[in-house]
Design a protein around this motif. Structure first.
Motif, PDB file in Angstrom:
ATOM      1  N   HIS A   1      -1.659 -13.046   0.082  1.00  0.00           N
ATOM      2  CA  HIS A   1      -0.759 -11.941  -0.255  1.00  0.00           C
ATOM      3  C   HIS A   1      -1.401 -11.221  -1.436  1.00  0.00           C
TER       4      HIS A   1
ATOM      5  N   GLU B   1      -1.198  -6.956   0.412  1.00  0.00           N
ATOM      6  CA  GLU B   1      -2.245  -7.478   1.296  1.00  0.00           C
ATOM      7  C   GLU B   1      -1.552  -7.845   2.594  1.00  0.00           C
ATOM      8  N   TYR B   2      -2.041  -7.320   3.707  1.00  0.00           N
ATOM      9  CA  TYR B   2      -1.347  -7.553   4.975  1.00  0.00           C
ATOM     10  C   TYR B   2      -1.237  -9.055   5.245  1.00  0.00           C
ATOM     11  N   CYS B   3      -0.008  -9.528   5.469  1.00  0.00           N
ATOM     12  CA  CYS B   3       0.221 -10.975   5.541  1.00  0.00           C
ATOM     13  C   CYS B   3       1.096 -11.350   6.721  1.00  0.00           C
TER      14      CYS B   3
ATOM     15  N   HIS C   1       5.103  -7.989   6.312  1.00  0.00           N
ATOM     16  CA  HIS C   1       4.370  -7.667   5.081  1.00  0.00           C
ATOM     17  C   HIS C   1       5.039  -6.522   4.313  1.00  0.00           C
TER      18      HIS C   1
HETATM   19 CU1  CUA Z   1       2.670 -10.833   1.599  1.00  0.00          CU
HETATM   20 CU2  CUA Z   1       1.778  -8.838   2.504  1.00  0.00          CU
END
Ligand code: CUA
Length: 335
Positions: free
Chosen positions: A171, A208-210, A214
């Motif tokens: 993240h 941050e793509y999670c 997200h």
């Molecule tokens: Cu946690 Cu994007």
């Protein structure tokens, strides 16, 4: 409102006009330093744009075919020019090194900063989860979620120092007005500090793509004058309120699977997978910012979290109407 602020406001869920995640309106030292780099970078890019664009426009105008020209004449052909080639190699290299140097200096300045002796630092550990933020204050005995309280900091006093961890995937921890993004990485501790100089609510967001939710991994930094922060901390450190008028409702909550994931300090609910609910009602939002924390929203959320946050780890418990009323009545006492 600046254009970046507008874009961010659209990108950050749950933000209002008066709570803008604006990189260009910093209120803490790391964000001030990063604004400096941002402006330098934009200025250099603007100069490059003007020079390159200017030369293109000049070439268009100056070398265009003249109306009265009878015959097309080939212009002189130039092959190779050491001066020009040197210039367009060396100048970009210099620019890149200037930007690297300035960025490295600021990163080091932020990373290497330690609290001065007797400066009353606050220590917090933030753990990124899919898709919410767990927040601990180990010295204060506090665990909360999706909201970070910080005291107003003056002259380096009462700054907040963060350890950043992840429970699952990458993240990125970002509160634009306080500091730049710092990645939150499994099996690694990252560090960050903030010294907000102005009380207020600052919107943060996972950067941050999670995974699917997200975009709904919001967080709020609530910066308060020192006495108010201390009051908040003292209250949060206490176990959950025991309200005898909801004893029956509490028994229902305790009989459900909720307690396998959630903690309510001072009760049998000791789950560690989901947000701590000990002082749930003191928080502003539900589901890491997807809903404001009102009694109706709380009921909607408990009834069907998947409706508001598809894919989140809290399941629809299929409670009947009465159970729902009892669970929510109990939760509402967790001030
Ligand atoms: Cu946690 Cu994007």
């Amino acid at each position: 409102m600046t254009v970046p602020a507008l874009l961010l406001q659209m990108a950050v869920p749950g933000s209002h006009a008066n709570r803008i995640a604006d990189t260009f309106n910093p209120v803490a030292t790391p964000a001030h330093m990063e604004k400096g780099i941002a402006i330098l970078t934009i200025a250099i890019c603007a100069v490059i744009f003007v020079v390159v664009g200017g030369m293109i426009v000049y070439a268009f105008v100056h070398y265009r075919a003249k109306r009265d020209e009878q015959e097309f004449e080939e212009p002189p052909q130039v092959y190779g020019s050491n001066q020009i080639e040197l210039a367009w190699t060396v100048i970009p290299i210099l620019i890149v090194f200037v930007l690297i140097g300035v960025s490295a200096r600021v990163i080091r300045g932020i990373q290497a900063h330690k609290p001065a002796p007797h400066s009353n630092p606050v220590y917090a550990t933030v753990v990124g989860h899919q898709w919410w933020w767990e927040v601990h204050y180990p010295d204060l005995g506090i665990t909360t979620a999706n909201e970070i309280h910080m005291p107003v900091s003056q002259k380096g006093n009462h700054a907040t120092f963060f350890t950043l961890e992840s429970a699952d995937v990458d993240h990125s921890f970002w509160i634009p007005q306080l500091s730049g993004k710092t990645d939150v990485i499994p099996n690694r501790n990252n560090f960050l500090w903030m010294d907000p100089s102005k009380a207020g609510v600052y919107i943060g967001q996972c950067a941050e793509y999670c995974g699917t939710q997200h975009a709904h991994m919001g967080l709020r930094a609530i910066v308060q004058p020192v006495p108010e922060f201390k009051k908040w901390a003292a209250w949060q450190a206490k176990p959950a309120v025991e309200d005898p008028s909801v004893a029956k409702d509490k028994a229902v909550f305790d009989s459900l699977a909720c307690i396998n994931c959630h903690t309510v300090r001072g009760t049998i609910a000791q789950g560690k997978f989901a947000p701590d609910l000990t002082h749930l009602m003191s928080r502003q939002t539900l589901g890491a910012g997807v809903l404001s924390n009102t009694p109706q929203h709380l009921r909607d959320w408990v009834n069907d979290p998947q409706k508001y946050k598809v894919g989140c780890k809290m399941p629809d418990m299929h409670l009947d109407d009465q159970q729902l009323t009892e669970v929510v009545a109990y939760l509402e006492t967790l001030k």
